[in-house]
Design a protein around this motif. Structure first.
Motif, PDB file in Angstrom:
ATOM      1  N   TRP A 169      -4.438   4.902   6.889  1.00 13.37           N
ATOM      2  CA  TRP A 169      -5.006   5.965   6.044  1.00 13.37           C
ATOM      3  C   TRP A 169      -5.782   6.966   6.903  1.00 13.37           C
ATOM      4  O   TRP A 169      -5.707   8.161   6.694  1.00 13.37           O
ATOM      5  CB  TRP A 169      -5.961   5.378   5.003  1.00 13.37           C
ATOM      6  CG  TRP A 169      -5.323   4.618   3.903  1.00 13.37           C
ATOM      7  CD1 TRP A 169      -4.082   4.808   3.354  1.00 13.37           C
ATOM      8  CD2 TRP A 169      -5.909   3.528   3.193  1.00 13.37           C
ATOM      9  NE1 TRP A 169      -3.866   3.899   2.342  1.00 13.37           N
ATOM     10  CE2 TRP A 169      -4.968   3.110   2.223  1.00 13.37           C
ATOM     11  CE3 TRP A 169      -7.144   2.868   3.261  1.00 13.37           C
ATOM     12  CZ2 TRP A 169      -5.231   2.067   1.346  1.00 13.37           C
ATOM     13  CZ3 TRP A 169      -7.397   1.827   2.390  1.00 13.37           C
ATOM     14  CH2 TRP A 169      -6.447   1.422   1.442  1.00 13.37           C
ATOM     15  N   HIS A 211       0.804  -1.219   0.000  1.00 13.53           N
ATOM     16  CA  HIS A 211       0.000   0.000   0.000  1.00 13.53           C
ATOM     17  C   HIS A 211       0.844   1.279   0.000  1.00 13.53           C
ATOM     18  O   HIS A 211       0.322   2.354   0.282  1.00 13.53           O
ATOM     19  CB  HIS A 211      -0.959  -0.011   1.200  1.00 13.53           C
ATOM     20  CG  HIS A 211      -2.097  -0.968   1.016  1.00 13.53           C
ATOM     21  ND1 HIS A 211      -3.179  -0.689   0.217  1.00 13.53           N
ATOM     22  CD2 HIS A 211      -2.307  -2.212   1.502  1.00 13.53           C
ATOM     23  CE1 HIS A 211      -4.021  -1.702   0.227  1.00 13.53           C
ATOM     24  NE2 HIS A 211      -3.512  -2.648   0.993  1.00 13.53           N
ATOM     25  N   SER A 266      -5.563  -7.131   3.321  1.00 11.14           N
ATOM     26  CA  SER A 266      -4.742  -6.001   3.758  1.00 11.14           C
ATOM     27  C   SER A 266      -5.534  -4.742   4.081  1.00 11.14           C
ATOM     28  O   SER A 266      -4.966  -3.765   4.569  1.00 11.14           O
ATOM     29  CB  SER A 266      -3.709  -5.666   2.673  1.00 11.14           C
ATOM     30  OG  SER A 266      -4.352  -5.255   1.463  1.00 11.14           O
ATOM     31  N   ARG A 313      -8.257   0.887  -4.031  1.00 10.79           N
ATOM     32  CA  ARG A 313      -6.951   0.264  -3.838  1.00 10.79           C
ATOM     33  C   ARG A 313      -6.983  -1.242  -4.079  1.00 10.79           C
ATOM     34  O   ARG A 313      -6.083  -1.786  -4.724  1.00 10.79           O
ATOM     35  CB  ARG A 313      -6.446   0.544  -2.419  1.00 10.79           C
ATOM     36  CG  ARG A 313      -5.957   1.955  -2.211  1.00 10.79           C
ATOM     37  CD  ARG A 313      -4.783   2.293  -3.114  1.00 10.79           C
ATOM     38  NE  ARG A 313      -3.618   1.439  -2.839  1.00 10.79           N
ATOM     39  CZ  ARG A 313      -2.662   1.193  -3.722  1.00 10.79           C
ATOM     40  NH1 ARG A 313      -2.729   1.685  -4.945  1.00 10.79           N
ATOM     41  NH2 ARG A 313      -1.633   0.440  -3.399  1.00 10.79           N
ATOM     42  N   ALA A 328      -4.463  -1.193   6.351  1.00 10.64           N
ATOM     43  CA  ALA A 328      -4.306   0.046   5.602  1.00 10.64           C
ATOM     44  C   ALA A 328      -5.310   1.104   6.065  1.00 10.64           C
ATOM     45  O   ALA A 328      -4.973   2.293   6.157  1.00 10.64           O
ATOM     46  CB  ALA A 328      -4.468  -0.232   4.110  1.00 10.64           C
TER      47      ALA A 328
END
Length: 383
Positions: free
Chosen positions: A327, A59, A319, A347, A323
């Motif tokens: 974020w 990421h 994931s 994403r 993330a």
């Protein structure tokens, strides 16, 4: 590459063993959850920590505020249903306190819930399970307020943090609509906790048939599609389904039959190493999306690949939870469901598309993407 740090802990009261592996530090910090299950081993935790390094690296976005951390993982070899589980968790966290304060950001994993971890840390006088990352923030108060607001968001009565991981797994399966014929066969989800439950929920919400769900008691199946929302209403805190809540057409099967339920996609979302060389020949699906960590052994993966089974690896498929935390904390998204789901959708679809566009297996392609990003991070933040 050898792990940066490996710790083996022995509970002075019960003799229970626990482990912490920090695979890599980036800017002095690593990220990875803590699991509790009977039979947990150092090798398992070591593999999970290496997977977290890859999960973080995938990421990396040079334009984002969030710069991926190193990978880590904790594990306790104990039954989470045992009445002594909370006390043992407390002693483990006390032993690891210095690392949690400075180098290891952690959260829930298999067998543990985030609210339990937070409660125990609060009793220890610690403010957060991710406080090691605070020195990297531009404005700690704003970041913490943002994350607290996100954890206060509920979607149809369910906390957002329990949904983002499964939403990401569901998004990782949607490429099938473009790549393959998606006819009458549906999905089978193994595990019905936070990850498996949310995955099933968002698959069903998108009109995908969920034909089987496995929990610790066995399998609930319906070839016409299960009523996932009904099963979620009859789920206990650790993912067990009350069979009294089943509807006409739902059937129950022995737990060992979860691999053989006719389905296009199999989503193992609970324990590690549940598909191995002794049972992989029973896999009926043509695609496996690894929502759990390390659910398919290397030997089984080779055997399945020889049969043409596609496997979306765990460090990509699951994931989104990790993330989303970063974020939100670093300010790349707002603390809302709309912002979270939008970022995850974008994403996950981009990562799966990029992986499948490369030659070789999806695992090899995702590993290459992660390695490329690790090199970029190392150039930007040399150790």
């Amino acid at each position: 590459m050898a792990a940066y740090l490996e710790v083996t802990w022995v509970d002075p009261v019960t003799g229970t063993t626990g482990f912490l592996v920090i695979d890599r530090l980036v800017r002095g910090v690593s990220s990875g959850g803590l699991r509790m299950r009977a039979g947990c081993t150092l090798d398992e935790v070591r593999g999970l920590a290496a997977g977290m390094t890859l999960k973080e690296a995938l990421h990396y976005d040079s334009t984002g505020r969030y710069v991926p951390l190193g990978g880590a993982k904790g594990g306790i070899d104990f039954d989470p249903y045992d009445r002594n589980a909370r006390e043992i968790l407390g002693r483990y966290l006390t032993a690891m306190r210095a690392l949690i304060e400075r180098h290891w950001t952690m959260g829930e994993d298999f067998g543990l819930r985030q609210d339990t971890i937070d409660d125990v840390l609060g009793e220890m006088g610690m403010g957060s399970s991710i406080q090691a990352v605070y020195p990297l923030l531009d404005n700690e108060k704003q970041a913490r307020d943002r994350l607290a607001a996100a954890f206060g968001v509920k979607v149809d009565g369910v906390p957002l943090d329990e949904l983002v991981g499964g939403y990401g797994v569901a998004e990782a399966t949607f490429w099938l609509r473009c790549q393959q014929k998606t006819g009458r066969y549906g999905r089978v989800v193994q595990g019905f906790g936070s990850m498996g439950g949310a995955t099933a929920r968002y698959l069903a919400a998108a009109g995908v048939l969920v034909v089987g769900i496995a929990d610790r008691h066995g399998v609930v199946a319906n070839p016409a599609g299960l009523d996932v929302e009904n099963l979620l209403r009859h789920r206990d805190p650790l993912g067990g389904i009350d069979r009294m809540g089943l509807r006409p057409g739902d059937t129950t099967l022995p737990l060992d039959d979860w691999l053989a339920v006719p389905a296009e996609v199999l989503v193992p979302a609970a324990v590690s190493y549940c598909v191995d060389e002794t049972n992989c020949d029973r896999v009926a699906a043509q695609v496996i999306v690894e929502a759990a960590n390390l659910p398919v052994t290397a030997a089984a993966e080779r055997s399945l690949a020889a049969r043409g089974v596609t496997i979306i690896p765990d460090f990509l498929a699951n994931s989104a939870t990790n993330a989303w935390w970063w974020w939100t904390l670093f300010g790349d998204i707002e603390p809302t469901a709309e912002s979270a789901f939008g970022k995850i959708r974008q994403r996950m679809r981009a990562l799966v598309a990029a992986t499948l566009a490369r030659p070789g297996t999806p695992r090899a392609a995702a590993l290459a993407l992660a390695a490329q990003n690790l090199d970029r991070i190392a150039v930007r933040f040399p150790s």
